[in-house]
Design a protein around this motif. Structure first.
Motif, PDB file in Angstrom:
ATOM      1  N   HIS A  80     -30.773 -22.896  45.358  1.00  0.00           N
ATOM      2  CA  HIS A  80     -30.431 -21.606  45.947  1.00  0.00           C
ATOM      3  C   HIS A  80     -29.755 -21.859  47.297  1.00  0.00           C
ATOM      4  O   HIS A  80     -30.352 -22.483  48.178  1.00  0.00           O
ATOM      5  CB  HIS A  80     -31.678 -20.741  46.140  1.00  0.00           C
ATOM      6  CG  HIS A  80     -32.456 -20.506  44.878  1.00  0.00           C
ATOM      7  ND1 HIS A  80     -32.096 -19.560  43.943  1.00  0.00           N
ATOM      8  CD2 HIS A  80     -33.568 -21.121  44.397  1.00  0.00           C
ATOM      9  CE1 HIS A  80     -32.958 -19.584  42.941  1.00  0.00           C
ATOM     10  NE2 HIS A  80     -33.857 -20.528  43.185  1.00  0.00           N
ATOM     11  N   ALA A 107     -25.115 -18.861  46.346  1.00  0.00           N
ATOM     12  CA  ALA A 107     -24.845 -19.690  45.172  1.00  0.00           C
ATOM     13  C   ALA A 107     -26.188 -20.060  44.545  1.00  0.00           C
ATOM     14  O   ALA A 107     -27.070 -20.582  45.239  1.00  0.00           O
ATOM     15  CB  ALA A 107     -24.063 -20.947  45.547  1.00  0.00           C
ATOM     16  N   ASP A 108     -26.333 -19.756  43.279  1.00  0.00           N
ATOM     17  CA  ASP A 108     -27.557 -20.080  42.543  1.00  0.00           C
ATOM     18  C   ASP A 108     -27.184 -20.899  41.308  1.00  0.00           C
ATOM     19  O   ASP A 108     -26.149 -20.662  40.685  1.00  0.00           O
ATOM     20  CB  ASP A 108     -28.291 -18.807  42.094  1.00  0.00           C
ATOM     21  CG  ASP A 108     -28.771 -17.977  43.278  1.00  0.00           C
ATOM     22  OD1 ASP A 108     -29.088 -18.585  44.316  1.00  0.00           O
ATOM     23  OD2 ASP A 108     -28.812 -16.744  43.160  1.00  0.00           O
ATOM     24  N   GLY A 109     -28.042 -21.836  40.967  1.00  0.00           N
ATOM     25  CA  GLY A 109     -27.751 -22.628  39.777  1.00  0.00           C
ATOM     26  C   GLY A 109     -28.798 -23.684  39.529  1.00  0.00           C
ATOM     27  O   GLY A 109     -29.949 -23.573  39.964  1.00  0.00           O
ATOM     28  N   ARG A 110     -28.377 -24.744  38.836  1.00  0.00           N
ATOM     29  CA  ARG A 110     -29.278 -25.839  38.500  1.00  0.00           C
ATOM     30  C   ARG A 110     -28.591 -27.177  38.748  1.00  0.00           C
ATOM     31  O   ARG A 110     -27.385 -27.328  38.498  1.00  0.00           O
ATOM     32  CB  ARG A 110     -29.727 -25.748  37.038  1.00  0.00           C
ATOM     33  CG  ARG A 110     -30.606 -24.533  36.759  1.00  0.00           C
ATOM     34  CD  ARG A 110     -31.236 -24.605  35.399  1.00  0.00           C
ATOM     35  NE  ARG A 110     -32.142 -23.487  35.174  1.00  0.00           N
ATOM     36  CZ  ARG A 110     -32.921 -23.364  34.104  1.00  0.00           C
ATOM     37  NH1 ARG A 110     -32.898 -24.288  33.165  1.00  0.00           N
ATOM     38  NH2 ARG A 110     -33.725 -22.317  33.979  1.00  0.00           N
ATOM     39  N   VAL A 111     -29.387 -28.122  39.245  1.00  0.00           N
ATOM     40  CA  VAL A 111     -28.868 -29.460  39.528  1.00  0.00           C
ATOM     41  C   VAL A 111     -29.785 -30.511  38.914  1.00  0.00           C
ATOM     42  O   VAL A 111     -30.953 -30.243  38.618  1.00  0.00           O
ATOM     43  CB  VAL A 111     -28.755 -29.716  41.054  1.00  0.00           C
ATOM     44  CG1 VAL A 111     -27.748 -28.775  41.675  1.00  0.00           C
ATOM     45  CG2 VAL A 111     -30.114 -29.585  41.727  1.00  0.00           C
ATOM     46  N   TYR A 129     -24.156 -31.002  39.270  1.00  0.00           N
ATOM     47  CA  TYR A 129     -24.203 -29.548  39.364  1.00  0.00           C
ATOM     48  C   TYR A 129     -23.914 -29.017  37.967  1.00  0.00           C
ATOM     49  O   TYR A 129     -22.761 -28.860  37.567  1.00  0.00           O
ATOM     50  CB  TYR A 129     -23.171 -29.031  40.366  1.00  0.00           C
ATOM     51  CG  TYR A 129     -23.433 -29.459  41.793  1.00  0.00           C
ATOM     52  CD1 TYR A 129     -24.234 -28.683  42.632  1.00  0.00           C
ATOM     53  CD2 TYR A 129     -22.879 -30.630  42.310  1.00  0.00           C
ATOM     54  CE1 TYR A 129     -24.480 -29.057  43.945  1.00  0.00           C
ATOM     55  CE2 TYR A 129     -23.125 -31.026  43.619  1.00  0.00           C
ATOM     56  CZ  TYR A 129     -23.918 -30.237  44.425  1.00  0.00           C
ATOM     57  OH  TYR A 129     -24.168 -30.627  45.732  1.00  0.00           O
ATOM     58  N   HIS A 131     -33.796 -25.877  40.062  1.00  0.00           N
ATOM     59  CA  HIS A 131     -33.088 -24.703  40.575  1.00  0.00           C
ATOM     60  C   HIS A 131     -32.601 -24.976  41.997  1.00  0.00           C
ATOM     61  O   HIS A 131     -33.294 -25.605  42.792  1.00  0.00           O
ATOM     62  CB  HIS A 131     -34.008 -23.486  40.582  1.00  0.00           C
ATOM     63  CG  HIS A 131     -34.331 -22.963  39.217  1.00  0.00           C
ATOM     64  ND1 HIS A 131     -33.469 -22.177  38.483  1.00  0.00           N
ATOM     65  CD2 HIS A 131     -35.422 -23.129  38.437  1.00  0.00           C
ATOM     66  CE1 HIS A 131     -34.002 -21.879  37.325  1.00  0.00           C
ATOM     67  NE2 HIS A 131     -35.199 -22.440  37.263  1.00  0.00           N
ATOM     68  N   ARG A 152     -24.845 -26.050  36.685  1.00  0.00           N
ATOM     69  CA  ARG A 152     -24.515 -24.632  36.686  1.00  0.00           C
ATOM     70  C   ARG A 152     -24.613 -24.100  38.102  1.00  0.00           C
ATOM     71  O   ARG A 152     -25.604 -24.331  38.791  1.00  0.00           O
ATOM     72  CB  ARG A 152     -25.473 -23.868  35.774  1.00  0.00           C
ATOM     73  CG  ARG A 152     -25.078 -22.406  35.549  1.00  0.00           C
ATOM     74  CD  ARG A 152     -26.027 -21.740  34.574  1.00  0.00           C
ATOM     75  NE  ARG A 152     -27.365 -21.594  35.140  1.00  0.00           N
ATOM     76  CZ  ARG A 152     -28.432 -21.263  34.424  1.00  0.00           C
ATOM     77  NH1 ARG A 152     -28.333 -21.095  33.135  1.00  0.00           N
ATOM     78  NH2 ARG A 152     -29.609 -21.136  35.023  1.00  0.00           N
ATOM     79  N   LEU A 153     -23.572 -23.405  38.544  1.00  0.00           N
ATOM     80  CA  LEU A 153     -23.563 -22.853  39.891  1.00  0.00           C
ATOM     81  C   LEU A 153     -22.737 -21.571  39.878  1.00  0.00           C
ATOM     82  O   LEU A 153     -21.566 -21.573  39.466  1.00  0.00           O
ATOM     83  CB  LEU A 153     -22.963 -23.863  40.878  1.00  0.00           C
ATOM     84  CG  LEU A 153     -23.319 -23.698  42.354  1.00  0.00           C
ATOM     85  CD1 LEU A 153     -24.819 -23.842  42.572  1.00  0.00           C
ATOM     86  CD2 LEU A 153     -22.569 -24.715  43.200  1.00  0.00           C
ATOM     87  N   HIS A 154     -23.359 -20.453  40.292  1.00  0.00           N
ATOM     88  CA  HIS A 154     -22.674 -19.164  40.342  1.00  0.00           C
ATOM     89  C   HIS A 154     -22.635 -18.663  41.782  1.00  0.00           C
ATOM     90  O   HIS A 154     -23.652 -18.679  42.479  1.00  0.00           O
ATOM     91  CB  HIS A 154     -23.378 -18.134  39.459  1.00  0.00           C
ATOM     92  CG  HIS A 154     -23.244 -18.412  37.989  1.00  0.00           C
ATOM     93  ND1 HIS A 154     -24.164 -19.157  37.290  1.00  0.00           N
ATOM     94  CD2 HIS A 154     -22.283 -18.059  37.106  1.00  0.00           C
ATOM     95  CE1 HIS A 154     -23.789 -19.241  36.034  1.00  0.00           C
ATOM     96  NE2 HIS A 154     -22.659 -18.592  35.889  1.00  0.00           N
ATOM     97  N   VAL A 155     -21.472 -18.222  42.211  1.00  0.00           N
ATOM     98  CA  VAL A 155     -21.265 -17.756  43.579  1.00  0.00           C
ATOM     99  C   VAL A 155     -21.050 -16.244  43.575  1.00  0.00           C
ATOM    100  O   VAL A 155     -20.343 -15.706  42.706  1.00  0.00           O
ATOM    101  CB  VAL A 155     -20.047 -18.462  44.219  1.00  0.00           C
ATOM    102  CG1 VAL A 155     -19.818 -17.972  45.641  1.00  0.00           C
ATOM    103  CG2 VAL A 155     -20.249 -19.975  44.205  1.00  0.00           C
TER     104      VAL A 155
END
Length: 208
Positions: free
Chosen positions: A173, A154-158, A87, A171, A89-92
């Motif tokens: 979601h 929660a959006d981000g990149r894995v 993970y 990405h 980047r992950l924003h909640v």
């Protein structure tokens, strides 16, 4: 002399074509191998559950300003037995009827091994956030009925890890519905003087 130079030019061109052909062949083989391994392992996207939401503030003031302060607890599981997940980047954050009502809170980058679980409990909040007039009307209606429907996102990149191979970034979601009885504190558990913790255990939708 001119004839020899011409032959040398043809020889160099042929060598260049062979080199380029070899590089293309290696790239194709490598790509096919990665796809084959990927198909055999059948990577499965992570699973998320919204376990609870602790409400410290949820106040509507005129004209159509919303102040919120939540602490959410979300559990993420890697269902894969041979694939790890980075993970990066992950924003909640929280939304009400598709309108963002809190700031984004970053989750620290982490690696999730095979069949591992992680639990995060970030705070998300928004102070005097203007909400659309039609959302204010809907919120007033939900207040009269005692429940409010929020969505924790929660959006981000894995990235995926297979052995020593690590993929590029994808990405992710995550959408977690939170149906909360905010105006009935007895529906939750008191935490301190003003906060109420609501246990949800809601499955989230995940798209990668």
């Amino acid at each position: 002399m001119s004839k020899d130079c011409g032959n040398h030019g043809l020889d160099n061109e042929a060598k260049l074509r062979r080199i380029c052909g070899g590089i293309v062949f290696l790239v194709v083989i490598l790509g096919f191998t990665v796809l084959l391994v990927w198909a055999i392992l059948r990577p499965t996207k992570p699973r998320f559950i919204l376990q609870d939401v602790t409400v410290f503030a949820f106040n509507v003031s005129s004209p159509n300003l919303l102040t919120t302060n939540f602490q959410i607890t979300a559990a993420a599981r890697n269902p894969n037995s041979k694939i790890g997940i980075y993970y990066d980047r992950l924003h909640v954050y929280a939304t009400y009827r598709n309108q963002q009502i809190t700031l984004r809170t970053a989750i620290p980058p982490t690696y999730q091994g095979h069949k591992e679980d992680d639990v995060w409990s970030p705070f998300v909040y928004g102070t005097s956030v203007p909400i659309a007039p039609y959302n204010a009307v809907a919120l007033s209606d939900e207040q009269s009925r005692g429940f409010v429907m929020l969505t924790v996102r929660a959006d981000g990149r894995v990235r995926w890890k297979v052995g020593t191979f690590i993929t590029g970034r994808y990405h992710i979601h995550v959408r977690c519905p939170a149906y909360i009885n905010l105006w009935n504190k007895a529906a939750g558990t008191a935490v301190g003087d003003n906060a109420v913790k609501y246990t949800l255990v809601t499955k989230c939708s995940v798209n990668v």
